[in-house]
Design a protein around this motif. Structure first.
Motif, PDB file in Angstrom:
ATOM      1  N   HIS A   1       0.813  -1.221   0.000  1.00 43.23           N
ATOM      2  CA  HIS A   1       0.000   0.000   0.000  1.00 43.23           C
ATOM      3  C   HIS A   1       0.841   1.264   0.000  1.00 43.23           C
ATOM      4  O   HIS A   1       0.319   2.365  -0.024  1.00 43.23           O
ATOM      5  N   GLN A   2       2.165   1.085   0.013  1.00 48.14           N
ATOM      6  CA  GLN A   2       3.047   2.242   0.108  1.00 48.14           C
ATOM      7  C   GLN A   2       3.149   2.934  -1.234  1.00 48.14           C
ATOM      8  O   GLN A   2       3.442   2.297  -2.258  1.00 48.14           O
ATOM      9  N   LEU A   3       2.891   4.250  -1.219  1.00 43.93           N
ATOM     10  CA  LEU A   3       2.940   5.022  -2.456  1.00 43.93           C
ATOM     11  C   LEU A   3       4.230   5.823  -2.557  1.00 43.93           C
ATOM     12  O   LEU A   3       4.513   6.422  -3.584  1.00 43.93           O
ATOM     13  N   ILE A   4       4.987   5.849  -1.458  1.00 45.27           N
ATOM     14  CA  ILE A   4       6.174   6.702  -1.420  1.00 45.27           C
ATOM     15  C   ILE A   4       7.270   5.994  -0.625  1.00 45.27           C
ATOM     16  O   ILE A   4       6.995   5.341   0.377  1.00 45.27           O
ATOM     17  N   LYS A   5       8.522   6.111  -1.108  1.00 47.68           N
ATOM     18  CA  LYS A   5       9.641   5.457  -0.407  1.00 47.68           C
ATOM     19  C   LYS A   5       9.873   6.163   0.928  1.00 47.68           C
ATOM     20  O   LYS A   5       9.630   7.362   1.055  1.00 47.68           O
TER      21      LYS A   5
ATOM     22  N   LEU B   1      10.977  23.721  -2.537  1.00 46.87           N
ATOM     23  CA  LEU B   1      10.905  22.262  -2.612  1.00 46.87           C
ATOM     24  C   LEU B   1      11.989  21.736  -3.561  1.00 46.87           C
ATOM     25  O   LEU B   1      12.712  20.787  -3.236  1.00 46.87           O
ATOM     26  N   ALA B   2      12.108  22.382  -4.711  1.00 48.85           N
ATOM     27  CA  ALA B   2      13.082  21.951  -5.719  1.00 48.85           C
ATOM     28  C   ALA B   2      14.510  22.078  -5.184  1.00 48.85           C
ATOM     29  O   ALA B   2      15.338  21.170  -5.349  1.00 48.85           O
ATOM     30  N   ARG B   3      14.794  23.199  -4.524  1.00 50.34           N
ATOM     31  CA  ARG B   3      16.142  23.445  -3.999  1.00 50.34           C
ATOM     32  C   ARG B   3      16.502  22.431  -2.923  1.00 50.34           C
ATOM     33  O   ARG B   3      17.588  21.858  -2.909  1.00 50.34           O
ATOM     34  N   ARG B   4      15.565  22.184  -2.013  1.00 54.07           N
ATOM     35  CA  ARG B   4      15.819  21.247  -0.911  1.00 54.07           C
ATOM     36  C   ARG B   4      15.966  19.815  -1.453  1.00 54.07           C
ATOM     37  O   ARG B   4      16.801  19.034  -0.968  1.00 54.07           O
TER      38      ARG B   4
ATOM     39  N   MET C   1       9.150  23.409 -19.193  1.00 56.44           N
ATOM     40  CA  MET C   1       9.114  23.282 -17.727  1.00 56.44           C
ATOM     41  C   MET C   1      10.002  24.344 -17.089  1.00 56.44           C
ATOM     42  O   MET C   1      11.075  24.628 -17.563  1.00 56.44           O
ATOM     43  N   ASN C   2       9.504  24.919 -16.037  1.00 56.94           N
ATOM     44  CA  ASN C   2      10.266  25.935 -15.335  1.00 56.94           C
ATOM     45  C   ASN C   2      11.402  25.248 -14.596  1.00 56.94           C
ATOM     46  O   ASN C   2      11.196  24.379 -13.770  1.00 56.94           O
ATOM     47  N   SER C   3      12.658  25.644 -14.874  1.00 54.79           N
ATOM     48  CA  SER C   3      13.808  24.956 -14.273  1.00 54.79           C
ATOM     49  C   SER C   3      13.907  25.213 -12.781  1.00 54.79           C
ATOM     50  O   SER C   3      14.676  24.553 -12.096  1.00 54.79           O
ATOM     51  N   ALA C   4      13.150  26.187 -12.267  1.00 53.52           N
ATOM     52  CA  ALA C   4      13.161  26.442 -10.833  1.00 53.52           C
ATOM     53  C   ALA C   4      12.411  25.340 -10.084  1.00 53.52           C
ATOM     54  O   ALA C   4      12.555  25.195  -8.877  1.00 53.52           O
ATOM     55  N   TYR C   5      11.606  24.565 -10.793  1.00 56.98           N
ATOM     56  CA  TYR C   5      10.809  23.528 -10.140  1.00 56.98           C
ATOM     57  C   TYR C   5      11.422  22.158 -10.407  1.00 56.98           C
ATOM     58  O   TYR C   5      12.319  22.004 -11.245  1.00 56.98           O
ATOM     59  N   ASN C   6      10.923  21.159  -9.682  1.00 55.41           N
ATOM     60  CA  ASN C   6      11.442  19.797  -9.817  1.00 55.41           C
ATOM     61  C   ASN C   6      10.282  18.826  -9.851  1.00 55.41           C
ATOM     62  O   ASN C   6       9.569  18.679  -8.848  1.00 55.41           O
ATOM     63  N   ASN C   7      10.092  18.159 -10.989  1.00 56.74           N
ATOM     64  CA  ASN C   7       8.959  17.236 -11.153  1.00 56.74           C
ATOM     65  C   ASN C   7       8.974  16.107 -10.144  1.00 56.74           C
ATOM     66  O   ASN C   7       7.943  15.740  -9.577  1.00 56.74           O
ATOM     67  N   LYS C   8      10.179  15.541  -9.945  1.00 60.26           N
ATOM     68  CA  LYS C   8      10.287  14.391  -9.023  1.00 60.26           C
ATOM     69  C   LYS C   8       9.861  14.796  -7.613  1.00 60.26           C
ATOM     70  O   LYS C   8       9.150  14.067  -6.927  1.00 60.26           O
ATOM     71  N   ALA C   9      10.313  15.972  -7.195  1.00 67.42           N
ATOM     72  CA  ALA C   9       9.984  16.457  -5.850  1.00 67.42           C
ATOM     73  C   ALA C   9       8.467  16.655  -5.717  1.00 67.42           C
ATOM     74  O   ALA C   9       7.867  16.269  -4.709  1.00 67.42           O
ATOM     75  N   GLU C  10       7.864  17.237  -6.761  1.00 68.80           N
ATOM     76  CA  GLU C  10       6.427  17.522  -6.695  1.00 68.80           C
ATOM     77  C   GLU C  10       5.614  16.236  -6.747  1.00 68.80           C
ATOM     78  O   GLU C  10       4.576  16.121  -6.071  1.00 68.80           O
ATOM     79  N   GLU C  11       6.092  15.253  -7.512  1.00 72.83           N
ATOM     80  CA  GLU C  11       5.414  13.956  -7.535  1.00 72.83           C
ATOM     81  C   GLU C  11       5.490  13.287  -6.164  1.00 72.83           C
ATOM     82  O   GLU C  11       4.530  12.647  -5.713  1.00 72.83           O
TER      83      GLU C  11
ATOM     84  N   LEU D   1       5.667  14.830  -3.318  1.00 69.39           N
ATOM     85  CA  LEU D   1       4.753  15.559  -2.425  1.00 69.39           C
ATOM     86  C   LEU D   1       3.310  15.077  -2.636  1.00 69.39           C
ATOM     87  O   LEU D   1       2.573  14.826  -1.680  1.00 69.39           O
ATOM     88  N   LYS D   2       2.930  14.902  -3.902  1.00 67.11           N
ATOM     89  CA  LYS D   2       1.572  14.405  -4.205  1.00 67.11           C
ATOM     90  C   LYS D   2       1.388  13.000  -3.631  1.00 67.11           C
ATOM     91  O   LYS D   2       0.356  12.681  -3.037  1.00 67.11           O
ATOM     92  N   ALA D   3       2.409  12.155  -3.811  1.00 69.29           N
ATOM     93  CA  ALA D   3       2.325  10.780  -3.321  1.00 69.29           C
ATOM     94  C   ALA D   3       2.202  10.759  -1.800  1.00 69.29           C
ATOM     95  O   ALA D   3       1.471   9.945  -1.226  1.00 69.29           O
ATOM     96  N   TYR D   4       2.912  11.668  -1.174  1.00 64.76           N
ATOM     97  CA  TYR D   4       2.828  11.779   0.296  1.00 64.76           C
ATOM     98  C   TYR D   4       1.390  12.084   0.725  1.00 64.76           C
ATOM     99  O   TYR D   4       0.845  11.443   1.633  1.00 64.76           O
TER     100      TYR D   4
END
Lengths: 181, 127
Positions: free
Chosen positions: A110-114, A171-174, B1-11, B13-16
């Motif tokens: 059921h895990q959607l995220i690592k 978020l992207a930077r972190r 895509m805006n290079s300031a953003y990160n698709n993997k990170a946003e995905e 967050l959605k998954a969380y």
């Protein structure tokens, strides 16, 4: 994530509950000063109001913004009346220990995220302000458009866009710092 | 895509949030809302009963007052003594004052019940 029930007519209390309870509880975690019991009560209060006022929603109308506006106002009212805040010695509000769910114990199927990404996201969200956490949930999970977000927060669309931009950049930077990708 | 953003990170967050909602929805006690609605209905019904009792009492008092007035004005022979008594201004005034006070108290009682129902509803919303 849009739910087919968002546009379904509100026919029974069970339908309202099944569709919204979990979502409202997660949304209410944006408010650091609310504990688990507070969130449960506010969620129940919100759903009661939704049920009582269901006639205001037309069949087929997307009522998410309306539901979350009620939840937000109920939470803010509750916080205004509440006098039981945990306060650190330096006077800042402490993050509630149960603000972030223990999702590591979710079964693998059921895990959607690592787990490592889960920890990263939880830390990231804890470092945001309450309004930014609300915005993150409503934008990323509920996928509400900017116009609806502006109405919920009673802010101009430009301000919402700017705040979302700041959250996404942070978020992207972190993420880049943590995972290098 | 805006290079300031990160698709993997946003995905992520959605998954969380997806995981969190899935978890929270499973933990929800499904009877809570139904209990809340039936609790509110009970409080409302109790308020209606109390209001009905007060309204009934008020109607009974007004009926008695009306009967007394009829007796006073018609001077019915079978209630001659009562009519005579009511014709005495002092007695009539005293009866009038008593009814005024009673109707005021009933009015305060109804207002109290209505206000109490409002605050009770807020309290009873807690599971």
């Amino acid at each position: 994530m849009k739910n087919v029930l968002d546009r379904a007519p509100i026919r029974t209390p069970e339908a309202v509950w099944n569709s919204y309870y979990g979502r409202i509880c997660v949304y209410l975690r944006s408010f650091a000063a609310l504990n688990y019991e507070d969130r449960e009560e506010i969620a129940a209060d919100t759903l009661y109001k939704v049920w009582q006022n269901r006639a205001k929603v037309l069949d087929g109308q997307d009522c998410r913004a309306w539901v979350f506006t009620i939840a937000r106002r109920t939470a803010i009212d509750r916080l205004r009346k509440s006098s039981s805040h945990d306060v650190k010695k330096d006077g800042a509000l402490s993050a509630e220990l149960d603000m972030m769910p223990d999702l590591k114990n979710v079964k693998p199927e059921h895990q959607l995220i690592k787990n490592e990404e889960l920890e990263f996201i939880q830390t990231f969200l804890k470092d945001l302000s309450d309004p930014d956490r609300e915005l993150a949930y409503l934008f990323y999970y509920e996928e509400l458009p900017i116009e609806e977000l502006a109405r919920i927060f009673s802010l101009p669309k430009g301000t919402i866009k700017w705040r979302l931009h700041a959250i996404r950049k942070k978020l992207a930077r972190r993420w880049q710092d943590e995972f290098g990708i | 895509m805006n290079s300031a953003y990160n698709n993997k990170a946003e995905e992520a967050l959605k998954a969380y949030f997806c995981q969190a909602v899935q978890d929270a929805s499973q933990a929800a006690p499904p009877h809570m809302l139904l209990d809340t609605i039936s609790m509110h209905k009970e409080v409302k019904d109790q308020g209606k009963k109390s209001t009905a009792v007060l309204e009934g009492a008020l109607q009974a008092l007004l009926a008695v007052a009306a009967s007394l007035l009829i007796v006073y004005w018609t001077g019915n022979t079978s209630s001659g003594a009562l009519a005579q008594q009511l014709r005495d201004e002092g007695e009539f005034q005293r009866v009038h004052e008593m009814f005024s006070e009673l109707s005021q108290e009933l009015d305060h009682g109804l207002t109290f019940i209505i206000e109490n129902n409002r605050s009770q509803r807020r309290i009873e919303m807690r599971p």
